[in-house]
Scaffold this motif. Sequence first.
Motif, PDB file in Angstrom:
ATOM      1  N   UNK A 260      21.580 -33.492 -30.997  1.00  0.00           N
ATOM      2  CA  UNK A 260      20.725 -33.990 -29.921  1.00  0.00           C
ATOM      3  C   UNK A 260      21.250 -33.540 -28.564  1.00  0.00           C
ATOM      4  N   UNK A 261      20.317 -33.060 -27.737  1.00  0.00           N
ATOM      5  CA  UNK A 261      20.603 -32.744 -26.344  1.00  0.00           C
ATOM      6  C   UNK A 261      19.371 -33.172 -25.560  1.00  0.00           C
ATOM      7  N   UNK A 262      19.447 -34.369 -24.982  1.00  0.00           N
ATOM      8  CA  UNK A 262      18.306 -34.998 -24.316  1.00  0.00           C
ATOM      9  C   UNK A 262      17.156 -35.081 -25.313  1.00  0.00           C
TER      10      UNK A 262
ATOM     11  N   UNK B 244      32.220 -28.178 -35.977  1.00  0.00           N
ATOM     12  CA  UNK B 244      30.776 -28.377 -35.841  1.00  0.00           C
ATOM     13  C   UNK B 244      30.350 -29.823 -36.142  1.00  0.00           C
ATOM     14  N   UNK B 245      31.186 -30.556 -36.849  1.00  0.00           N
ATOM     15  CA  UNK B 245      30.864 -31.957 -37.130  1.00  0.00           C
ATOM     16  C   UNK B 245      30.747 -32.770 -35.841  1.00  0.00           C
ATOM     17  N   UNK B 246      31.356 -32.300 -34.766  1.00  0.00           N
ATOM     18  CA  UNK B 246      31.251 -32.975 -33.471  1.00  0.00           C
ATOM     19  C   UNK B 246      29.854 -32.814 -32.866  1.00  0.00           C
ATOM     20  N   UNK B 247      29.148 -31.793 -33.307  1.00  0.00           N
ATOM     21  CA  UNK B 247      27.841 -31.458 -32.751  1.00  0.00           C
ATOM     22  C   UNK B 247      26.692 -32.138 -33.498  1.00  0.00           C
ATOM     23  N   UNK B 248      26.895 -32.427 -34.779  1.00  0.00           N
ATOM     24  CA  UNK B 248      25.819 -32.946 -35.630  1.00  0.00           C
ATOM     25  C   UNK B 248      26.083 -34.378 -36.070  1.00  0.00           C
ATOM     26  N   UNK B 249      24.999 -35.077 -36.376  1.00  0.00           N
ATOM     27  CA  UNK B 249      25.068 -36.435 -36.916  1.00  0.00           C
ATOM     28  C   UNK B 249      23.941 -36.593 -37.931  1.00  0.00           C
ATOM     29  N   UNK B 250      23.997 -37.649 -38.724  1.00  0.00           N
ATOM     30  CA  UNK B 250      22.962 -37.883 -39.736  1.00  0.00           C
ATOM     31  C   UNK B 250      21.582 -37.934 -39.098  1.00  0.00           C
TER      32      UNK B 250
END
Length: 171
Positions: free
Chosen positions: A106-108, A83-89
Amino acid sequence: MKIINTFVPRLTAFKFHSKDELERNLDLWTDEKYLFTFFEKNEEYLAFFKVYTIKEAVLKTIKQARLIQEKLYEYVQDGTKNLDELFQNLDDNEYHERILSKQKSKQFWLRLYAIKIETNHYVITGGAIKLVHKMRQSELTIEEKQTIEKCRNYLLDNEVYDADFFYEFIL
């Protein structure tokens, strides 16, 4: 305030009303009536994204919401995905690791907001259609920023600092 498991392993969500925040946002982002009303109120921001009609904005949002759902289903099917690939700070200027850090996916123009419990463990606190550059420029994103802070404080007040404590807490 309640925290429930979602259909994605290691991804939980706060539940404030009848639906958890992941389900609530995905439902809103695919609800044509809601989206038409939202974009009618926010039509002035669309040209910035090179979207020129409300209908185009609605269709784009539904498509992006479905892409988020597809990504989440990939995490269910592929146990090696993290899931770390999906989220950022949440704060683009924050580079260091902190306890219960605030995160975004983020997605658009769609955003899912979450708290990172620890590596590959997240709890969704909300979501928004973010049409502005900074969160402080929109009532909706201001509310989401307040909610993520409230949720983080709730976890800290209950001495949740890692996944072990978190899963004991939500049982």
